[in-house]
Enzyme design. Structure first.
Site, short mmCIF file in Angstrom:
data_model
loop_
_atom_site.label_atom_id
_atom_site.label_comp_id
_atom_site.label_asym_id
_atom_site.label_seq_id
_atom_site.Cartn_x
_atom_site.Cartn_y
_atom_site.Cartn_z
N THR A 145 -23.79 -46.54 50.34
CA THR A 145 -23.26 -47.44 51.63
C THR A 145 -23.00 -48.89 51.30
O THR A 145 -23.60 -49.45 50.79
CB THR A 145 -24.22 -47.20 52.90
N SER A 187 -31.16 -50.40 59.02
CA SER A 187 -31.66 -49.36 59.75
C SER A 187 -32.56 -48.66 58.58
O SER A 187 -32.50 -48.79 57.41
CB SER A 187 -30.58 -48.44 60.23
N TYR A 189 -32.08 -45.64 57.83
CA TYR A 189 -30.91 -44.70 57.15
C TYR A 189 -30.60 -45.72 55.84
O TYR A 189 -30.60 -45.46 54.87
CB TYR A 189 -29.70 -44.31 57.95
N HIS A 190 -30.03 -46.90 56.40
CA HIS A 190 -29.52 -48.02 55.33
C HIS A 190 -30.63 -48.24 54.23
O HIS A 190 -30.24 -48.42 53.02
CB HIS A 190 -28.80 -49.33 55.94
N LYS A 193 -30.72 -45.94 51.52
CA LYS A 193 -29.78 -45.88 50.34
C LYS A 193 -30.02 -47.30 49.40
O LYS A 193 -29.80 -47.06 48.20
CB LYS A 193 -28.59 -46.23 51.06
#
Ligand code: NAD
Ligand code: USQ
Length: 406
Positions: A145, A187, A189-190, A193
């Site tokens: 991302t 976040s 989520y990020h 990554k």
């Protein structure tokens, strides 16, 4: 090529599967269908009616005569089965989409944080360890991302993954060094990554795995050339406050007369790419594999940047929608600049599809067709980044109370 598409039942995975199958590759979907279960958990559904993965594959065979394999497997939990699967199928390339990808979902509760880290980090690490153990020399293409770079205004263009820096050695001389661009996830989520990037760096350097990491922007649109070919090949389309992404959400909101939900001032600038270009970029990356021993190849997979409020104004102008400026449930910079380098894909022949009115209105038309499937209560984004933010009174654009002060 024989290609395994991990997470091939998802929003970007499914059109990629069809695109690669049409191009003549032998394609296998590996997915645990967790995304379908999350719809059930959240009480939402894709705007578009999605058939089962088996049915989708059957329709593709009827339309084109081409086979797509489906394998139900949890990458994060079934390491031994993953190893056996790789050993048995020996793919030439593995495309890894199989992660929990929504930032708001990853911030909902502590349970969602734990799930997102467990799922994403284990899925990626299991895959890397299994490739080493089985000795399969597949090119691994991962969907990462743009969010790993963070969204602070630095006044410089974001390079493709790496940054040249100078450090002073003990003798006081300046020495050049190439490092991964400092990561600043916004976040949980990020953050996963960002962790993936380190796993890739290690396995490329230690085991000579051939890895490409695509730092992708926000994907918008719904149809690709292949999903248009049959009603039952239709792509997933998320509109809800957790999984719907900003531009697709604005287009759906416009279609159902829901005021466009801009968070804060809408001064956030983000990178975007149309779904058709996303599948094309993956194909281009597959054709440009690194050699064993190379550093991880990183591409910025995006075609344009936009400010959220400019997008809202564009959609409002096009559709006569109203705009609602709402308290931001996220902890993020209210305003940021974003300039991104993407020369590598352009050099490989990508011809960017930019925000043309025709493509925007195509999404509005799809949304109008399936408007009866939308639950308006699921439109607001209510997942808050901190407890403090959660305790603020929020109202959705239609004036209803979303969360009360605790
Ligand atoms: P999605 O949620 O629609 O699809 C992900 C798929 O992976 C789902 O089918 C899910 O069931 C599967 N999956 C998740 N965990 C798994 C596991 N442990 N084992 C097996 N399968 C598993 O997401 P998407 O929008 O298609 O995104 C795909 C990838 O691209 C993600 O990794 C995401 O981070 C990245 N990405 C997406 C966007 C976007 O705007 N959608 C933008 C940038 C990057
Ligand atoms: N936003 C609004 N209104 C909304 C929804 C979002 O103003 O109704 C704002 C958000 O506050 C944020 C921006 O729009 O500032 C982008 O939010 P998003 O939900 O569209 O995108 P994001 O959470 O970053 O995540 C999505 C995908 C993720 C991918 C990422 C790429 O879900 O998988 O990694 O886009 S990127 O944004 O480049 O990091």
């Amino acid at each position: 090529m024989k290609i395994a598409v991990l997470g091939g039942d998802g929003f970007v995975g499914w059109p990629t599967v069809l695109h690669l199958s049409e191009a003549g590759h032998e394609v296998h979907v590996v997915d645990n269908l967790s995304r379908r279960w999350i719809d059930t958990e959240l009480g939402v559904q894709s705007l578009t009616p999605m058939d089962s993965i088996q049915e989708r594959c059957r329709i593709w065979r009827e339309v084109t005569g081409r086979e797509i394999g489906f394998h139900l497997l949890d990458l994060a939990k079934e390491f031994e089965r993953l190893k056996s699967w790789l050993a048995e199928h020996a793919p030439d390339a593995v495309i890894h989409f199989a992660e929990q990808r929504a930032a708001p979902y990853s911030m909902k509760t502590d349970r969602h944080k734990v799930y997102t880290v467990d799922n994403n980090v284990n899925a990626t690490h299991n895959l890397l360890a299994a490739l080493v153990e089985t000795g399969i020399d597949a090119h691994l293409v991962h969907l990462g991302t743009m969010g790993v770079y963070g969204y602070s205004s630095v006044g410089a263009a974001i390079p493709e993954g790496y940054l040249d820096v100078e450090i002073e050695n003990l003798e006081g001389e300046k020495k050049g060094l190439e490092i991964l661009y400092p990561t600043r996830p916004g976040s949980v989520y990020h953050m996963t990554k960002s962790l993936d990037q380190i796993l890739f760096q290690f396995y490329a350097q230690n085991d000579g795995l051939r890895i490409t990491d695509l730092h992708q922007g926000i994907v918008w649109g719904t149809h690709t050339d292949q999903t248009r070919r049959h009603e039952q090949l239709i792509n997933r389309f998320d509109y809800d406050g957790d999984y719907g992404t900003v531009l697709n959400r604005f287009l759906i909101q416009a279609a159902i007369g829901y005021p466009l939900t801009v968070h804060g001032t809408g001064g956030q600038t983000r990178a975007f790419i149309h779904i058709q270009d996303s599948v094309r970029c993956i194909e281009l990356a597959l054709g440009d594999a690194p050699e064993a021993g190379d550093r991880v190849r990183i591409f910025n997979q995006m075609t344009e940047t936009h400010r959220v409020r400019d997008l809202a104004e564009l959609v409002a102008k096009m559709t006569d929608a109203e705009i609602a400026y709402l308290p931001n449930p996220r902890k993020e910079a209210a305003e940021n600049d974003l300039v991104v380098r993407n020369e590598q894909f352009l050099a490989l022949g990508l011809e960017p599809t930019t925000l043309a009115e025709g493509l925007l209105s195509e999404v509005v038309d799809v949304a109008k067709k399936y408007a009866h499937r939308i639950d308006r209560k699921r439109v607001p984004a209510v997942s808050a980044w901190t407890k403090d933010i959660a305790t603020r009174v929020e109202r959705d654009p239609e004036g209803k109370r979303l969360k009360s002060v605790s």
